[in-house]
Design a protein around this motif. Sequence first.
Motif, PDB file in Angstrom:
ATOM      1  N   UNK A   1       0.833  -1.209   0.000  1.00  0.00           N
ATOM      2  CA  UNK A   1       0.000   0.000   0.000  1.00  0.00           C
ATOM      3  C   UNK A   1       0.872   1.265   0.000  1.00  0.00           C
ATOM      4  N   UNK A   2       0.770   2.061  -1.064  1.00  0.00           N
ATOM      5  CA  UNK A   2       1.465   3.360  -1.138  1.00  0.00           C
ATOM      6  C   UNK A   2       2.807   3.340  -0.382  1.00  0.00           C
ATOM      7  N   UNK A   3       3.766   2.553  -0.866  1.00  0.00           N
ATOM      8  CA  UNK A   3       5.029   2.423  -0.117  1.00  0.00           C
ATOM      9  C   UNK A   3       5.794   3.738   0.045  1.00  0.00           C
ATOM     10  N   UNK A   4       5.521   4.691  -0.858  1.00  0.00           N
ATOM     11  CA  UNK A   4       6.176   6.002  -0.727  1.00  0.00           C
ATOM     12  C   UNK A   4       5.692   6.725   0.535  1.00  0.00           C
TER      13      UNK A   4
ATOM     14  N   UNK B   1      -0.977   5.972  17.387  1.00  0.00           N
ATOM     15  CA  UNK B   1       0.212   6.029  16.531  1.00  0.00           C
ATOM     16  C   UNK B   1      -0.196   6.163  15.062  1.00  0.00           C
ATOM     17  N   UNK B   2       0.690   6.805  14.315  1.00  0.00           N
ATOM     18  CA  UNK B   2       0.555   6.871  12.859  1.00  0.00           C
ATOM     19  C   UNK B   2       1.928   6.666  12.240  1.00  0.00           C
ATOM     20  N   UNK B   3       1.928   5.948  11.135  1.00  0.00           N
ATOM     21  CA  UNK B   3       3.178   5.701  10.405  1.00  0.00           C
ATOM     22  C   UNK B   3       3.636   7.001   9.740  1.00  0.00           C
ATOM     23  N   UNK B   4       2.693   7.636   9.030  1.00  0.00           N
ATOM     24  CA  UNK B   4       2.988   8.917   8.387  1.00  0.00           C
ATOM     25  C   UNK B   4       2.715  10.046   9.394  1.00  0.00           C
TER      26      UNK B   4
ATOM     27  N   UNK C   1      -8.651  11.696  23.752  1.00  0.00           N
ATOM     28  CA  UNK C   1      -8.892  10.675  24.781  1.00  0.00           C
ATOM     29  C   UNK C   1      -7.712   9.694  24.889  1.00  0.00           C
ATOM     30  N   UNK C   2      -6.663   9.930  24.101  1.00  0.00           N
ATOM     31  CA  UNK C   2      -5.460   9.085  24.164  1.00  0.00           C
ATOM     32  C   UNK C   2      -4.519   9.612  25.248  1.00  0.00           C
ATOM     33  N   UNK C   3      -3.619   8.739  25.722  1.00  0.00           N
ATOM     34  CA  UNK C   3      -2.576   9.193  26.648  1.00  0.00           C
ATOM     35  C   UNK C   3      -1.603  10.108  25.925  1.00  0.00           C
ATOM     36  N   UNK C   4      -1.383   9.820  24.647  1.00  0.00           N
ATOM     37  CA  UNK C   4      -0.468  10.606  23.834  1.00  0.00           C
ATOM     38  C   UNK C   4      -0.485  10.093  22.417  1.00  0.00           C
ATOM     39  N   UNK C   5       0.183  10.821  21.534  1.00  0.00           N
ATOM     40  CA  UNK C   5       0.197  10.470  20.108  1.00  0.00           C
ATOM     41  C   UNK C   5       1.629  10.461  19.596  1.00  0.00           C
ATOM     42  N   UNK C   6       1.955   9.462  18.773  1.00  0.00           N
ATOM     43  CA  UNK C   6       3.273   9.394  18.130  1.00  0.00           C
ATOM     44  C   UNK C   6       3.018   9.213  16.635  1.00  0.00           C
ATOM     45  N   UNK C   7       3.535  10.130  15.829  1.00  0.00           N
ATOM     46  CA  UNK C   7       3.239  10.089  14.395  1.00  0.00           C
ATOM     47  C   UNK C   7       4.458  10.502  13.591  1.00  0.00           C
ATOM     48  N   UNK C   8       4.622   9.871  12.433  1.00  0.00           N
ATOM     49  CA  UNK C   8       5.600  10.353  11.471  1.00  0.00           C
ATOM     50  C   UNK C   8       6.934   9.636  11.488  1.00  0.00           C
ATOM     51  N   UNK C   9       7.051   8.571  12.264  1.00  0.00           N
ATOM     52  CA  UNK C   9       8.332   7.870  12.362  1.00  0.00           C
ATOM     53  C   UNK C   9       8.308   6.519  11.670  1.00  0.00           C
ATOM     54  N   UNK C  10       7.411   6.367  10.692  1.00  0.00           N
ATOM     55  CA  UNK C  10       7.292   5.078  10.009  1.00  0.00           C
ATOM     56  C   UNK C  10       6.862   4.011  11.002  1.00  0.00           C
TER      57      UNK C  10
END
Length: 151
Positions: free
Chosen positions: A23-26, A104-107, A124-133
Motif C-alpha cells: 500500500x502506497x510504499x512512498x 500512533x501513525x506511520x505517516x 482521549x489518548x494518553x499521547x500520540x506518536x506520528x511520522x516515524x514510520x
Amino acid sequence: MSGAAPPRVLVLNGPNLGRLGSREPDVYGSTSYAGLVERCTELGRELGLEVEVRETNDEGEMIRWLHEAADASLPVVLNPAAFTHYSYGMRDAAAQRTAPLIEVHISNPHAREEFRHTSVVAAVASGTIAGFGIGSYELALRALAGDRPHS
Ligand code: DQA
C-alpha cells in the motif's frame, strides 16, 4: 524462574493497514504487515511485554476490541488509520480506557491532506506518536514499557 506472565499489550490497527508493504510504499514504507507484527512482538519480548497485534477493516470489530481492552485493563497501541478522522464510535470506545492508550501513525497526518489533520481520538489518548514510520509503534511500546506517567 518467576512464573508471572508478562504484561499484555494490544496493538490495534484500523483499515487498510493489513496491506502494508504494497500500500502506497512512498507514504507507508516497504515493511509488510507481517513484518510489522514481527517487529512489535519481538520488541515486546525484549521489553518484557506480551504483545498481540491485530488488524481490522471493520469499525464494529475495532470498537469491540477497545471494549475488551477496557474490561481487562490492557494498554493499547492504536493506529486507527482512516477511523482516526471520523469515527466517533471508536473515539467513545477509546474514551472508556482503563489503561494507557497511545495513538500512533506511520505517516505524519498533519503534513498531509487537510482531512487528516483532525483526530477524533487524540483527546482521549494518553499521547500520540506520528511520522516515524514503523518506528512510531516501537516508540509507543517503549513508552508503555517505561515508567513515564500516563494519565
Ligand atoms: C495512518 C494515517 C491515516 O490518515 C490513514 O488513513 C491511514 C494510516 C498512518 O499510520 O499514517 O490509514 O493512520
